[in-house]
Design a protein around this motif. Sequence first.
Motif, mmCIF file in Angstrom:
data_model
loop_
_atom_site.group_PDB
_atom_site.id
_atom_site.type_symbol
_atom_site.label_atom_id
_atom_site.label_comp_id
_atom_site.label_asym_id
_atom_site.label_seq_id
_atom_site.Cartn_x
_atom_site.Cartn_y
_atom_site.Cartn_z
ATOM 1 N N ARG A 59 44.365 37.198 32.259
ATOM 2 C CA ARG A 59 43.850 38.129 32.802
ATOM 3 C C ARG A 59 43.705 39.382 31.723
ATOM 4 O O ARG A 59 44.812 39.648 31.049
ATOM 5 N N GLN A 112 39.546 38.894 33.991
ATOM 6 C CA GLN A 112 39.723 37.620 33.771
ATOM 7 C C GLN A 112 39.284 36.627 33.340
ATOM 8 O O GLN A 112 37.677 36.597 33.086
ATOM 9 N N SER A 120 46.541 35.344 38.216
ATOM 10 C CA SER A 120 46.608 35.590 36.918
ATOM 11 C C SER A 120 47.787 34.344 36.922
ATOM 12 O O SER A 120 48.807 34.841 37.117
#
Length: 92
Positions: A4, A10, A66
């Motif tokens: 991210r 992302q 993430s």
Amino acid sequence: MIIRIMGEGQYRAPETLCDELNQIDNRIVDLVMEGKVEEFRKELAKLISEIKEKGEAIEAEEILESDIIVPPRDLSFEEAKAIFKGCGIIED
């Protein structure tokens, strides 16, 4: 690996990119420790560019956890001192 970039979304990055990103991350840690503001800014921009160029953008509707969170391009140098220390944002 899911990365991210704060404020930019992302990206799905291939594992082969990890070594390159880790090298940039380590340079950023060194530059921050040495107080080299301009060089730090260039390397942070390079880190973000590499992720965007070599990673695959993930649609905003798809929410994934993430593995790495990269600070925004406009991160202040003072904030960088708290983030880019030790092993940086990417663990070896």
